[in-house]
Design an enzyme around this catalytic site. Structure first.
Site, PDB file in Angstrom:
ATOM      1  N   GLU A  86       0.811  -1.209   0.000  1.00 16.05           N
ATOM      2  CA  GLU A  86       0.000   0.000   0.000  1.00 16.05           C
ATOM      3  C   GLU A  86       0.853   1.272   0.000  1.00 16.05           C
ATOM      4  O   GLU A  86       0.506   2.262  -0.646  1.00 16.05           O
ATOM      5  CB  GLU A  86      -0.941  -0.001   1.206  1.00 16.05           C
ATOM      6  CG  GLU A  86      -2.094  -0.992   1.099  1.00 16.05           C
ATOM      7  CD  GLU A  86      -1.696  -2.425   1.429  1.00 16.05           C
ATOM      8  OE1 GLU A  86      -2.491  -3.347   1.162  1.00 16.05           O
ATOM      9  OE2 GLU A  86      -0.587  -2.617   1.961  1.00 16.05           O
ATOM     10  N   HIS A  90     -11.485  -6.100   8.128  1.00 20.54           N
ATOM     11  CA  HIS A  90     -12.191  -5.797   6.880  1.00 20.54           C
ATOM     12  C   HIS A  90     -13.510  -5.072   7.117  1.00 20.54           C
ATOM     13  O   HIS A  90     -14.441  -5.213   6.333  1.00 20.54           O
ATOM     14  CB  HIS A  90     -12.444  -7.095   6.090  1.00 20.54           C
ATOM     15  CG  HIS A  90     -11.207  -7.792   5.641  1.00 20.54           C
ATOM     16  ND1 HIS A  90     -10.535  -8.689   6.443  1.00 20.54           N
ATOM     17  CD2 HIS A  90     -10.496  -7.718   4.485  1.00 20.54           C
ATOM     18  CE1 HIS A  90      -9.474  -9.145   5.800  1.00 20.54           C
ATOM     19  NE2 HIS A  90      -9.423  -8.562   4.616  1.00 20.54           N
TER      20      HIS A  90
END
Length: 322
Positions: free
Chosen positions: A56, A126
């Site tokens: 990321e 998540h």
């Protein structure tokens, strides 16, 4: 279209109208885990829609470099929960690039998309809503759509905006409902809240998925309490539309803010502090916040963690009876 189709359509239009536009991220070449980029590589080529390593920080850093060099960079972080390794690049580089160069250079043509919020089974890695982390950083824009029509118009606005934008997409909404989304290109204004339901007794403020929860609360309050709620979708978290909320609270005298992120330092705290300052003499009750709890996001206890319509409805009753 449903929400993921609206986003796909928005990205397709961005690539078609701007030859410098590129889309990159983990697994975007085959459509991504939520299918938001499906078919785009086949249509626009491997040099414009391509996978990156699972890094990321690297995705954000590459996007900053590409935008600085003149590209319209559209990055995808596969889940908003995993945007934190890129936090340094986003807040220390992207947000400050124009400022530190005295306006000579910028990476304003950078948009970072990320699926966010609860999905029913995401648990601690998540399901998070990290929008408040980035609102403490001047130089960014942070946007959360509530549905397909808004998603398409707001995403195109972010892509065209000359500031780095974070576009958080509530993943549970990807396939929740369809709307009649215009197929041609259109944009919607950033930093402008939407009044979805007009009312006189209490102002309800949310964004993303929470807007739909609060819409049910409006109906419950009307049916069971004969209370008229004014519902506002904040739309843009940073810079946020304080004026619309303040005008509503001056009319209703009461404010309830609901969001999925934890209570402490959630963006609801900023709204509460600002409205208390601007509307102190108009308030008939303390500002109420209904949020997630100050714990990691649970799995089996998600129904108790969420600021559902019943928790919000109890807060409405508390406010009107104060």
């Amino acid at each position: 279209m449903n929400l993921f189709q609206a986003i796909n359509n928005s990205l397709d239009l961005a690539l078609s109208s701007d030859p410098t536009a590129i889309i990159f991220g983990e697994d975007v070449a085959f459509g991504g885990v939520f299918r938001c980029t499906v078919g785009l590589q086949e249509k626009h080529g491997k040099s414009r829609v391509f996978n990156t390593p699972l890094c990321e920080q690297g995705i954000a850093g590459f996007g900053i470099g590409a935008a600085t060099a003149g590209a319209t960079a559209i990055a995808e972080i596969q889940f908003a929960d995993y945007i934190l390794p890129a936090f340094d690049q986003i807040c220390n580089e992207a947000a400050k690039y124009r400022y530190r160069s005295g306006g000579l250079y910028d990476c304003g043509s950078l948009t970072i998309r990320a699926p966010c919020s609860a999905v029913g089974h995401g648990a601690l890695y998540h399901s998070q809503s990290p929008e408040a982390f980035f609102t403490h950083c001047p130089g960014l824009k942070v946007v959360v759509p509530r549905g397909p029509i808004k998603a398409k118009g707001l995403l195109l606005s972010c892509i065209r905006d000359k500031n780095p934008c974070l576009f958080f997409e509530p993943k549970i909404l990807y396939r929740s409902a369809v709307e009649q989304v215009p197929v041609k290109e259109y944009t919607m204004p950033l930093s402008k809240a939407d009044i979805l339901v007009e009312g006189d007794d209490i102002t309800l403020v949310g964004w993303g998925t929470q807007v739909h929860v609060l819409r049910e609360v409006c109906q419950l309050a009307k049916d069971q309490l004969n209370v008229s709620c004014e519902l506002i979708d904040l739309v843009t978290i940073l810079p946020w539309d304080k004026e619309t909320i303040a005008q509503s609270v001056k009319k209703t005298g009461r404010l309830l803010i609901a969001h999925e992120a934890p209570l402490t330092s959630g963006f609801g705290a900023e709204i509460a502090a600002s409205i208390q300052h601007d509307c102190f003499l108009n308030l008939e009750a303390p500002i109420e916040r209904v949020t997630g709890f100050d714990t990691p996001f649970p799995h089996m206890f998600e129904p108790f963690y969420m600021p559902d319509k019943w928790r919000c409805f109890e807060a409405v009753k508390k406010l009107v009876n104060y």
